[in-house]
Motif scaffolding. Structure first.
Motif, short mmCIF file in Angstrom:
data_model
loop_
_atom_site.label_atom_id
_atom_site.label_comp_id
_atom_site.label_asym_id
_atom_site.label_seq_id
_atom_site.Cartn_x
_atom_site.Cartn_y
_atom_site.Cartn_z
N VAL A 195 0.84 -1.21 0.00
CA VAL A 195 0.00 0.00 0.00
C VAL A 195 0.87 1.25 0.00
CG1 VAL A 195 -1.76 1.32 1.23
CG2 VAL A 195 -1.89 -1.18 1.18
N ASN A 196 1.74 1.37 1.02
CA ASN A 196 2.59 2.55 1.15
C ASN A 196 3.79 2.49 0.21
OD1 ASN A 196 2.13 2.61 4.74
ND2 ASN A 196 0.99 3.73 3.18
N GLU A 197 4.28 3.66 -0.18
CA GLU A 197 5.52 3.72 -0.95
C GLU A 197 6.69 3.32 -0.06
OE1 GLU A 197 6.05 7.53 -2.69
OE2 GLU A 197 4.20 7.44 -3.89
N LYS A 198 7.72 2.75 -0.70
CA LYS A 198 8.88 2.29 0.06
C LYS A 198 9.57 3.46 0.75
CE LYS A 198 10.35 -2.24 -1.19
NZ LYS A 198 11.56 -3.11 -1.15
N LEU A 199 10.06 3.19 1.96
CA LEU A 199 10.82 4.16 2.72
C LEU A 199 12.31 4.00 2.41
CD1 LEU A 199 9.03 3.73 6.18
CD2 LEU A 199 8.63 5.52 4.48
N PRO A 200 13.12 5.03 2.70
CA PRO A 200 14.56 4.92 2.43
C PRO A 200 15.22 3.75 3.14
CG PRO A 200 13.95 7.20 2.88
CD PRO A 200 12.76 6.35 3.19
N GLU A 201 14.72 3.40 4.34
CA GLU A 201 15.26 2.29 5.11
C GLU A 201 14.14 1.30 5.40
OE1 GLU A 201 17.06 3.91 8.58
OE2 GLU A 201 18.65 4.93 7.49
N THR A 202 14.53 0.09 5.76
CA THR A 202 13.54 -0.93 6.10
C THR A 202 12.65 -0.44 7.23
OG1 THR A 202 15.09 -2.69 5.48
CG2 THR A 202 13.22 -3.32 6.87
N PRO A 203 11.33 -0.50 7.08
CA PRO A 203 10.44 -0.05 8.15
C PRO A 203 10.66 -0.84 9.43
CG PRO A 203 9.24 -0.38 6.10
CD PRO A 203 10.60 -0.95 5.88
N LYS A 204 10.38 -0.20 10.55
CA LYS A 204 10.54 -0.86 11.85
C LYS A 204 9.37 -1.79 12.15
CE LYS A 204 13.01 3.18 13.66
NZ LYS A 204 14.36 2.59 13.58
N GLY A 205 8.20 -1.48 11.58
CA GLY A 205 7.03 -2.33 11.72
C GLY A 205 6.38 -2.50 10.36
N ILE A 206 6.46 -3.70 9.80
CA ILE A 206 5.90 -3.97 8.48
C ILE A 206 4.56 -4.68 8.66
CG2 ILE A 206 6.27 -5.13 6.26
CD1 ILE A 206 9.32 -5.07 6.97
N HIS A 207 3.52 -4.07 8.13
CA HIS A 207 2.16 -4.57 8.32
C HIS A 207 1.67 -5.18 7.01
CE1 HIS A 207 -2.27 -3.51 9.50
NE2 HIS A 207 -2.05 -4.81 9.45
N PHE A 208 1.50 -6.50 7.00
CA PHE A 208 1.04 -7.20 5.81
C PHE A 208 -0.49 -7.20 5.80
CE2 PHE A 208 5.34 -8.67 6.51
CZ PHE A 208 5.86 -8.68 5.23
N THR A 209 -1.04 -6.00 5.67
CA THR A 209 -2.48 -5.80 5.84
C THR A 209 -3.31 -6.45 4.74
OG1 THR A 209 -4.19 -4.10 6.15
CG2 THR A 209 -2.38 -3.56 4.65
N LEU A 210 -2.73 -6.62 3.55
CA LEU A 210 -3.48 -7.23 2.44
C LEU A 210 -3.41 -8.75 2.47
CD1 LEU A 210 -2.49 -4.85 -0.51
CD2 LEU A 210 -4.44 -4.69 1.04
N GLY A 211 -2.47 -9.29 3.24
CA GLY A 211 -2.32 -10.74 3.32
C GLY A 211 -0.88 -11.11 3.63
N ILE A 212 -0.68 -12.06 4.54
CA ILE A 212 0.68 -12.50 4.88
C ILE A 212 1.24 -13.32 3.72
CG2 ILE A 212 0.34 -12.40 7.37
CD1 ILE A 212 -0.18 -15.39 7.37
N PRO A 213 2.57 -13.44 3.65
CA PRO A 213 3.19 -14.06 2.48
C PRO A 213 2.89 -15.54 2.26
CG PRO A 213 4.75 -12.58 3.52
CD PRO A 213 3.56 -12.69 4.45
N THR A 214 2.25 -16.23 3.20
CA THR A 214 1.83 -17.61 2.96
C THR A 214 0.51 -17.68 2.20
OG1 THR A 214 0.89 -17.61 5.19
CG2 THR A 214 3.05 -18.64 4.91
N MET A 215 -0.16 -16.55 2.02
CA MET A 215 -1.43 -16.53 1.30
C MET A 215 -1.18 -16.39 -0.20
SD MET A 215 -3.83 -14.07 3.70
CE MET A 215 -4.34 -14.60 5.33
#
Length: 242
Positions: A195-215
């Motif tokens: 959803v959000n545009e990438k930040l310059p550094e890895t986010p501290k809290g990554i929210h897989f709101t659309l679905g976790i990577p096993t989906m």
């Protein structure tokens, strides 16, 4: 003790496992991690809302609207479950943390009743998480990660009765609070993958709101590889009991 309530949905237990493991991996402070599971809350009389199923979607009997997870409403019980004392963090189960959560607790400001990332999220998609309706409502995703100042007088209004009787959109918009009582957290603590545009550094809290990577369909979401690495660390090693 720093208490963290993680939303738990029995349909995706691996999400909770990854979130918990990522918190512990970086924590420099003692953590009291609480699995916010609706089943024991029902047995204890804390949670009484009912729903019915319409295909893959849960429909709340009270307001007639769909909701996506078993912790959609139970998150608002945090102040009451904390006996209206101290600070506590709530996060959805589908978070991955990549930094010390002590840095987030250090941002707690007693002027506010709740602190959160103030997203301006108007979804373009109509479904998420393998076919669940993607709802639109005021202040969407604000409540997906929030620091509760449990002792703040205004949070006294967030009783068990209110959580079990008010419309979901009223709750998710923090409608029991004045705007001035809602503090803002940096976006890096609730970065919406896909959803959000990438930040310059890895986010501290990554929210897989659309679905976790096993989906299916979310295997290649931004930072999915980090989630899979942490997931692997939660699995029993060969020869170990599950």
């Amino acid at each position: 003790m720093n208490t963290i309530f993680i939303g738990y949905d029995e349909s995706e237990p691996e999400a909770y496992d990854v979130c918990r493991a990522s918190l512990l991996a970086y924590a420099s402070i003692p953590l009291n991690i609480v699995k916010l599971d609706q089943a024991p809350l029902r047995r204890a009389g804390w949670y009484r809302r009912q729903w019915w199923m319409d295909g893959k979607n849960r429909i709340d009997t009270l307001d007639g609207k769909p909701f996506s997870t078993e912790f959609s409403f139970t998150r608002f019980l945090v102040p009451a479950l904390s006996l209206y004392q101290g600070w506590a963090l709530f996060c959805d189960g589908d978070f991955l943390f990549t930094d010390d959560i002590a840095k987030l607790f250090a941002l707690a400001d007693d002027r506010y009743a709740v602190m959160c990332v103030k997203h301006d999220h108007v979804p373009s998609e109509t479904v998420k998480m393998q076919g669940v309706i993607q709802s639109r409502y005021r202040r969407k995703n604000w409540s997906s990660l929030c620091l509760y100042n449990n002792a703040h007088p205004s949070n006294g209004a967030l009783t068990g009765y209110v959580v079990n009787s008010m419309d979901g959109q009223w709750l998710h918009a923090f409608s029991w609070l004045e705007d001035s009582e809602i503090g803002e957290l940096p976006k890096e603590w609730n970065w919406l993958s896909g959803v959000n545009e990438k930040l310059p550094e890895t986010p501290k809290g990554i929210h897989f709101t659309l679905g976790i990577p096993t989906m299916p369909g979310h295997e290649n979401s931004p930072y999915a590889e980090l989630w899979r690495e942490r997931h692997l660390s939660t699995l029993p090693k060969v020869g170990e009991a599950a």
